[in-house]
Design an enzyme around this catalytic site. Sequence first.
Site, PDB file in Angstrom:
ATOM      1  N   HIS A  62       0.821  -1.216   0.000  1.00 59.51           N
ATOM      2  CA  HIS A  62       0.000   0.000   0.000  1.00 59.51           C
ATOM      3  C   HIS A  62       0.855   1.267   0.000  1.00 59.51           C
ATOM      4  O   HIS A  62       0.468   2.274  -0.576  1.00 59.51           O
ATOM      5  CB  HIS A  62      -0.969  -0.020   1.189  1.00 59.51           C
ATOM      6  CG  HIS A  62      -1.987  -1.121   1.069  1.00 59.51           C
ATOM      7  ND1 HIS A  62      -2.603  -1.708   2.139  1.00 59.51           N
ATOM      8  CD2 HIS A  62      -2.481  -1.752  -0.031  1.00 59.51           C
ATOM      9  CE1 HIS A  62      -3.444  -2.638   1.713  1.00 59.51           C
ATOM     10  NE2 HIS A  62      -3.384  -2.695   0.401  1.00 59.51           N
TER      11      HIS A  62
ATOM     12  N   HIS B  90      -8.039  -7.713  -7.698  1.00 60.37           N
ATOM     13  CA  HIS B  90      -8.360  -8.607  -6.570  1.00 60.37           C
ATOM     14  C   HIS B  90      -8.466  -7.696  -5.348  1.00 60.37           C
ATOM     15  O   HIS B  90      -7.504  -7.529  -4.593  1.00 60.37           O
ATOM     16  CB  HIS B  90      -7.273  -9.654  -6.369  1.00 60.37           C
ATOM     17  CG  HIS B  90      -7.099 -10.607  -7.524  1.00 60.37           C
ATOM     18  ND1 HIS B  90      -6.543 -10.220  -8.712  1.00 60.37           N
ATOM     19  CD2 HIS B  90      -7.405 -11.926  -7.652  1.00 60.37           C
ATOM     20  CE1 HIS B  90      -6.520 -11.278  -9.539  1.00 60.37           C
ATOM     21  NE2 HIS B  90      -7.035 -12.332  -8.918  1.00 60.37           N
TER      22      HIS B  90
ATOM     23  N   SER C 189      -6.706  -1.734  -0.322  1.00 57.66           N
ATOM     24  CA  SER C 189      -6.251  -1.025  -1.521  1.00 57.66           C
ATOM     25  C   SER C 189      -7.346  -0.193  -2.192  1.00 57.66           C
ATOM     26  O   SER C 189      -7.054   0.925  -2.657  1.00 57.66           O
ATOM     27  CB  SER C 189      -5.617  -2.007  -2.513  1.00 57.66           C
ATOM     28  OG  SER C 189      -6.450  -3.125  -2.749  1.00 57.66           O
TER      29      SER C 189
ATOM     30  N   GLU D  90     -13.743  -7.853  -7.377  1.00 55.84           N
ATOM     31  CA  GLU D  90     -13.602  -8.856  -6.312  1.00 55.84           C
ATOM     32  C   GLU D  90     -14.554 -10.010  -6.606  1.00 55.84           C
ATOM     33  O   GLU D  90     -15.750  -9.800  -6.768  1.00 55.84           O
ATOM     34  CB  GLU D  90     -13.905  -8.194  -4.954  1.00 55.84           C
ATOM     35  CG  GLU D  90     -14.113  -9.126  -3.797  1.00 55.84           C
ATOM     36  CD  GLU D  90     -12.912 -10.042  -3.505  1.00 55.84           C
ATOM     37  OE1 GLU D  90     -11.785  -9.549  -3.376  1.00 55.84           O
ATOM     38  OE2 GLU D  90     -13.125 -11.266  -3.414  1.00 55.84           O
TER      39      GLU D  90
ATOM     40  N   GLY E 244     -10.756 -12.083 -11.540  1.00 57.59           N
ATOM     41  CA  GLY E 244      -9.812 -10.985 -11.728  1.00 57.59           C
ATOM     42  C   GLY E 244      -9.033 -11.066 -13.029  1.00 57.59           C
ATOM     43  O   GLY E 244      -8.711 -10.045 -13.641  1.00 57.59           O
TER      44      GLY E 244
ATOM     45  N   ASP F  95      -3.328  -8.413  -7.187  1.00 55.77           N
ATOM     46  CA  ASP F  95      -2.993  -8.863  -5.829  1.00 55.77           C
ATOM     47  C   ASP F  95      -3.775 -10.140  -5.481  1.00 55.77           C
ATOM     48  O   ASP F  95      -4.637 -10.131  -4.604  1.00 55.77           O
ATOM     49  CB  ASP F  95      -3.369  -7.700  -4.873  1.00 55.77           C
ATOM     50  CG  ASP F  95      -3.008  -7.991  -3.437  1.00 55.77           C
ATOM     51  OD1 ASP F  95      -2.148  -8.850  -3.188  1.00 55.77           O
ATOM     52  OD2 ASP F  95      -3.579  -7.318  -2.554  1.00 55.77           O
TER      53      ASP F  95
END
Length: 283
Positions: free
Chosen positions: A18, A41, A105, A123, A149, A169
């Site tokens: 991050h 993701h 995020s 997601e 994703g 991610d």
Amino acid sequence: MNYRHIYHAGNFADVVKHAVLALAIERMKLKEAAFRVIDTHAGIGSYDLAVEAARKTGEWEGGIGRLLGPLAEPIPLAVAPLVASYLEVVASANRPGELTCYPGSPAIARQLLRPQDRLVVNELHPQDGEALRAVFARDRQTTVMELDGWIALKALLPPKERRGVILIDPPFEVAGEMERLVKALREAVKRFATGTYVLWYPIKDVAKVRRFKRALRELGLAKLLVAELSIRPDGDPAVLSGTGLAILNPPFEIERQLRVLLPFLAQRLAVAPGGGHVIEWLV
Ligand SMILES: C[S@@+](CC[C@H](N)C(=O)[O-])C[C@H]1O[C@@H](n2cnc3c(N)ncnc32)[C@H](O)[C@@H]1O
């Protein structure tokens, strides 16, 4: 889909990821032209650190808890500007002096956007997707998607702004995820070669990581920077000893910033001697 990010929210890997995401977004803002952040993701966007799942692992205490909140030591002056945006977002999700909430995020990216910029968060987990939709329900700058994703990545590139940061991610809960990441990057650059891609990978099994980096190198992409940080010596492939980011087309200055930030984080987040950091250009 068993992975739940609440067990890991705010841990050392989140801190590195991050902080780098925030740096990349801040660099994009140096030009007036709009850009887009794509988070393939995304998780749920905000995590309550007081719930049982987060308390059970206590991972955030060894991560964000060492940078912010009642028990954190001050950040050295040379490092403070590099984590300022990131830590401001986390602080703004909490009461002054407290640390009970960690933004994921999507929330970090969203808070750093300007009115002309856009965010797309994706997601797959149905419950998490719903939670994410609720967070951004009235936000006209953010689009929420609930696709696989890897499919979303293809569908979303190139962004219409032709400027963007793409965070990939995945949870790495199924075999072959590293190979999939390499394949996804290869496909993605065919659609959008100039984007800044930030790929997260776990450092557990060092032989696997070595193979992953070899495969990335074989893509032959110019400007692929790797940043790794380990909080303990590598060895046990069942334990997450470190966190890795492969950054394609890193914004100008990121390498210099990482050379200040990562040594500090490696020291501050260490749990045992023998960790450290690596910054290297793969190509
Ligand atoms: C590491 S977490 C994301 C954390 C988030 N990016 C952050 O930094 O706050 C990975 C997420 O991917 C989701 N996921 C798992 N498989 C997926 C897939 N095939 N497509 C999209 N999301 C997936 C998981 O439900 C989980 O929320």
